[in-house]
Design a protein around this motif. Structure first.
Motif, PDB file in Angstrom:
ATOM      1  N   SER A 329      -6.192   3.513  -0.851  1.00  0.00           N
ATOM      2  CA  SER A 329      -5.333   2.875  -1.845  1.00  0.00           C
ATOM      3  C   SER A 329      -5.121   3.747  -3.091  1.00  0.00           C
ATOM      4  O   SER A 329      -5.878   3.659  -4.061  1.00  0.00           O
ATOM      5  N   HIS A 330      -4.089   4.583  -3.022  1.00  0.00           N
ATOM      6  CA  HIS A 330      -3.748   5.446  -4.166  1.00  0.00           C
ATOM      7  C   HIS A 330      -2.288   5.883  -4.011  1.00  0.00           C
ATOM      8  O   HIS A 330      -1.685   5.662  -2.964  1.00  0.00           O
ATOM      9  N   PRO A 338      -7.801  -2.530  -5.574  1.00  0.00           N
ATOM     10  CA  PRO A 338      -7.608  -3.919  -5.172  1.00  0.00           C
ATOM     11  C   PRO A 338      -8.170  -4.820  -6.285  1.00  0.00           C
ATOM     12  O   PRO A 338      -9.120  -4.416  -6.972  1.00  0.00           O
ATOM     13  N   CYS A 419       0.099  -1.994  -8.168  1.00  0.00           N
ATOM     14  CA  CYS A 419       0.241  -1.746  -6.727  1.00  0.00           C
ATOM     15  C   CYS A 419       1.692  -1.746  -6.268  1.00  0.00           C
ATOM     16  O   CYS A 419       2.019  -1.145  -5.253  1.00  0.00           O
TER      17      CYS A 419
END
Ligand code: P5A
Length: 438
Positions: A329-330, A338, A419
């Motif tokens: 997640s990047h 998250p 996000c």
């Protein structure tokens, strides 16, 4: 937390020693500093993330009846001589001598230690089953420590150990932990795929690794694409049948494997099977009587007979997860935490420090968030806005509230969701409502 009081030594440039994105970002975001090869200090931002991860693990372990404890990092070599692993474990074990020339070691794992504790404390089948766990530092003198905290020498592990009277009960403990792991990783925003695995130096004949998919993963894995649609199991029905059903669903023969090197076999499996790279974030073992037999861990059974304990052990790489989550997640600007893992939920950016309106409204928002129990990093530094935006993106907090003089004229602030990149101009009240409702 006010940015002017925080300790956040971020780096503008990419550190040359970091080969993978999570390592680069952890150094740049001021989360860790290397102390020596494979050994890291956790700075305040990184330590907050580590604690978030620990807490999710702790809650999920407690939810299935596991009992937390803490064992020392330094163990006596004699304990390992009893199990026969002292010589066998090899050069990954850091061996130490004390002033009396006694052999000690920095624990790479704790099967021996917990077996000794349990053996000396428990004598009746009535005290079974039990699962004990700890979250404690381990040391393994890895040949090639690399990728930052992903393959360290000193690393934080959650290690649990189950004690049962017979195979049936031990399999239930295994299945329970299996199900609990799916939930644990799910809460961290990860899809972990369980995979049949080798048991290596831990031993035994049933074992699963939990792998998350990431391009920089150390191993190639094959998995059925239907996996990605499987839902995380609910805790509730913990009876044997329900657990075995959950286990079978997630472990059907071709579900996921590391050993699909034969291209013909690949065809046989058809188009449902995808290949990817993965990171091992957890590993569970059923090894039956391996340690209990060697170390004489028995209880008196229901018929008054002596029964050798059935055991399993269950690991999660707590510090590795920090890197693994970043790998998953990047974007090109930085980390995207998250919500459940983020070191702070909100980054509040004052675009014009010492503009009275901006200062007043930022203070007001900061206090409201604090009163609502929402953890906030308030960037109150008297610095260029561009640098503040870049740093906020780098450290990846889920929400940003950007307060500038222009917006405030209309009573508005800017709310950004890290996000999705979505920006909204909202009143302060609406921005706060939006944040509290996630
Ligand atoms: C299970 C608990 C064990 O040691 N004994 C107690 C069993 N299993 S394991 O697979 O060897 O390790 C458990 C998890 O720890 C993480 N891990 C590491 N993390 C960072 N750096 C390392 N060098 C390292 N080695 C293992 C992995 O996530 C592994 O699944």
């Amino acid at each position: 937390m006010r940015r002017t009081s925080f300790f956040l030594p971020t780096l503008r440039e990419n550190p040359a020693e970091a080969q993978i994105v999570s390592h680069r970002l952890m150094l740049r975001a001021g989360m860790v500093r290397q102390a020596s090869a494979g050994i890291y200090s956790w700075l305040p931002l990184g330590y907050r993330v580590l604690q978030r991860i620990e807490n999710i693990i702790r809650e999920e372990q407690n939810a299935v009846g596991c009992l937390e404890m803490l064992m020392p990092t330094i163990q006596s070599a004699d304990l390992w001589r009893e199990s026969g692993r002292f010589d066998g474990y090899g050069r990954e074990m850091l061996r130490i001598k004390d002033r009396h020339d006694r052999d000690l070691l920095y624990g790479p794992t704790n099967e021996e230690q917990i077996t000794e504790i349990f053996r000396d404390a428990i004598s009746s089948y009535r005290d079974l089953p039990r699962v004990l766990y700890q979250i404690q530092w381990k040391f393994r003198d890895e040949v090639r420590p690399r990728f930052g905290v992903m393959r360290g020498r000193e690393f934080l592990m959650k290690d649990a150990y189950s004690f049962d009277l017979n195979y049936q009960s031990a399999k239930r403990s295994y299945n329970l932990m299996f199900m609990s792991y799916l939930r644990t990783f799910g809460r961290m925003g990860l899809k972990a795929i369980p995979m049949r695995a080798d048991t290596g130096p831990i031993g035994g004949d049933l074992s699963h690794e939990f792998i998350i998919l990431a391009e920089t993963g150390e191993s190639e894995v094959f998995y059925d694409k239907n996996f990605l649609t499987f839902e995380t199991p609910f805790i509730g029905d913990l009876n044997e049948t329900a657990l075995e059903e959950c286990f079978s669903k997630w472990t059907h023969p071709y579900a996921a494997t590391k050993e699909l090197h034969d291209p013909n076999k690949n065809e046989e499996l058809g188009s449902n099977i995808l290949s990817a790279r993965g990171i091992e974030v957890g590993h569970i073992f059923y090894f039956g009587k391996k340690y209990s037999l060697a170390m004489g861990a028995t209880v008196t059974g229901p018929e008054g007979n002596k029964v050798i304990l059935e055991m399993g052990s269950y690991g999660i790489g707590v510090s590795r997860l920090v890197g693994a989550i970043i790998e998953a997640s990047h974007d090109e600007f930085g980390i995207i935490w998250p919500d459940t893992i983020a070191p702070f939920s909100v980054g509040l950016i004052n675009v014009a420090v010492s503009n009275n309106d901006c200062d007043r409204e930022c203070e007001n928002i900061y206090i409201k968030l604090r009163d609502a129990g929402i953890e906030t990093l308030y960037d109150d530094r008297n610095e260029r806005a561009g640098g503040k935006f870049a740093e906020m993106d780098l450290i990846g907090l889920p929400w940003q509230i950007i307060v500038g003089p222009k917006g405030l004229k209309d009573g508005k602030v800017e709310l950004k969701r890290r996000c999705t990149g979505e920006h909204l101009e909202l009143s302060i009240e609406n921005a706060l409502t939006r944040i509290s409702s996630t």
